[in-house]
Motif scaffolding. Sequence first.
Motif, short mmCIF file in Angstrom:
data_model
loop_
_atom_site.label_atom_id
_atom_site.label_comp_id
_atom_site.label_asym_id
_atom_site.label_seq_id
_atom_site.Cartn_x
_atom_site.Cartn_y
_atom_site.Cartn_z
N MET A 105 15.77 -15.47 -14.06
CA MET A 105 14.39 -15.94 -14.08
C MET A 105 14.42 -17.26 -14.83
SD MET A 105 12.09 -12.54 -14.75
CE MET A 105 13.08 -12.03 -16.14
N VAL A 116 7.43 -19.52 -14.13
CA VAL A 116 8.57 -18.62 -14.24
C VAL A 116 8.96 -18.26 -12.82
CG1 VAL A 116 9.51 -16.50 -15.21
CG2 VAL A 116 7.64 -17.68 -16.39
N SER A 117 10.14 -18.71 -12.39
CA SER A 117 10.54 -18.56 -10.99
C SER A 117 11.66 -17.54 -10.86
CB SER A 117 11.00 -19.92 -10.43
OG SER A 117 10.00 -20.91 -10.59
N TRP A 118 11.63 -16.80 -9.76
CA TRP A 118 12.70 -15.85 -9.47
C TRP A 118 12.77 -15.64 -7.95
CZ3 TRP A 118 7.81 -14.21 -9.64
CH2 TRP A 118 7.42 -13.12 -8.88
N GLU A 123 16.22 -9.20 -6.91
CA GLU A 123 15.70 -8.36 -7.99
C GLU A 123 16.56 -7.11 -8.21
OE1 GLU A 123 11.72 -7.17 -7.22
OE2 GLU A 123 10.94 -9.22 -7.10
N ILE A 127 14.56 -6.38 -13.59
CA ILE A 127 13.65 -7.48 -13.24
C ILE A 127 12.35 -6.93 -12.69
CG2 ILE A 127 13.31 -9.44 -11.69
CD1 ILE A 127 16.30 -10.01 -11.92
N LEU A 131 8.64 -7.65 -14.21
CA LEU A 131 7.58 -8.26 -13.40
C LEU A 131 6.36 -7.35 -13.32
CD1 LEU A 131 9.75 -9.72 -10.49
CD2 LEU A 131 8.64 -11.00 -12.32
N PHE A 140 4.01 -16.95 -12.98
CA PHE A 140 5.08 -16.41 -12.16
C PHE A 140 4.94 -16.82 -10.71
CE2 PHE A 140 5.49 -14.07 -15.98
CZ PHE A 140 6.79 -13.61 -16.02
N SER A 142 7.31 -16.50 -7.00
CA SER A 142 8.51 -16.08 -6.28
C SER A 142 8.95 -17.21 -5.35
CB SER A 142 8.23 -14.82 -5.47
OG SER A 142 7.22 -15.05 -4.51
#
Length: 274
Positions: A105, A116-118, A123, A127, A131, A140, A142
């Motif tokens: 993340m 906050v990137s993921w 996942e 994680i 989240l 956040f 995605s």
Amino acid sequence: MDKTLYVTDLDGTLLNREDSISPFSIKTINDLVEKGMLFTYATARSLVSASKVAAGLSTRIPIIAYNGAFIIQPSTGEILSKEDFTDEERKKVVETLDRYGISPMVYSYVDGIERVSWIPENENDGIRRYLSQRKGDKRFRSVHDKKALYEGEMFYFTCIGELEELRPVYDIFSKDDRYRCTLQQELYRPEYWCEIMPAKASKSNAIRRLKEMWGCTKVVSFGDAINDLPMFEISDECYAVENAVDELKRAATGIIESNEADGVAKWLLEHALF
């Protein structure tokens, strides 16, 4: 006249197992702040996340977020101090995580907005749990490829997973004096967290700066985990809650009651000076 700055960690120290502060602790601390106690918290959380779990708690002076990367005035959200990576340092983090197949993340400023990137496709259970506790947090976002993941001005990396997969990354960055890297098991959970930040981003450095800002001559701190060690090292007095890890207890001035038993608030009620 001596002025004491009282600083507490949140998770596992002031917060209980329900990620909240008891009514007794809130009332006790707020009453002492009203009488003049200089009190704040230092946390690995962001201001958004910390403000949610610390709702109702009086913090008239700046708080320390992201393990010391930021000093923020909570009433306005103004960033008073920020530690950052160089471009070269960011590049090494990205290349190392890619080499070990770890999808982090990524905390960054994208077009001036904190994000906050993921990548959802990568996942794991840890994680997903994290989240699920941050629903509604507008930071956040995605993304679906590495280019977007590593976009913007990155200032903090969080990797959640098994100890065996994270240890090689920790070994690399903990030995590089350009970085601070922590590896510890999540509170009450099986997964581990490896967090990578700039070398100067520590609770100890932020507390020194805050101490100077407020003209304090003494620091008293409270904590429970390994990432509280730097804070303990620069404190005049430091107290580990009963549920703290053994390493922190060994570094403490004393042991107080646990986070479940309002240990911090009870100590302040009996000993705080202002």
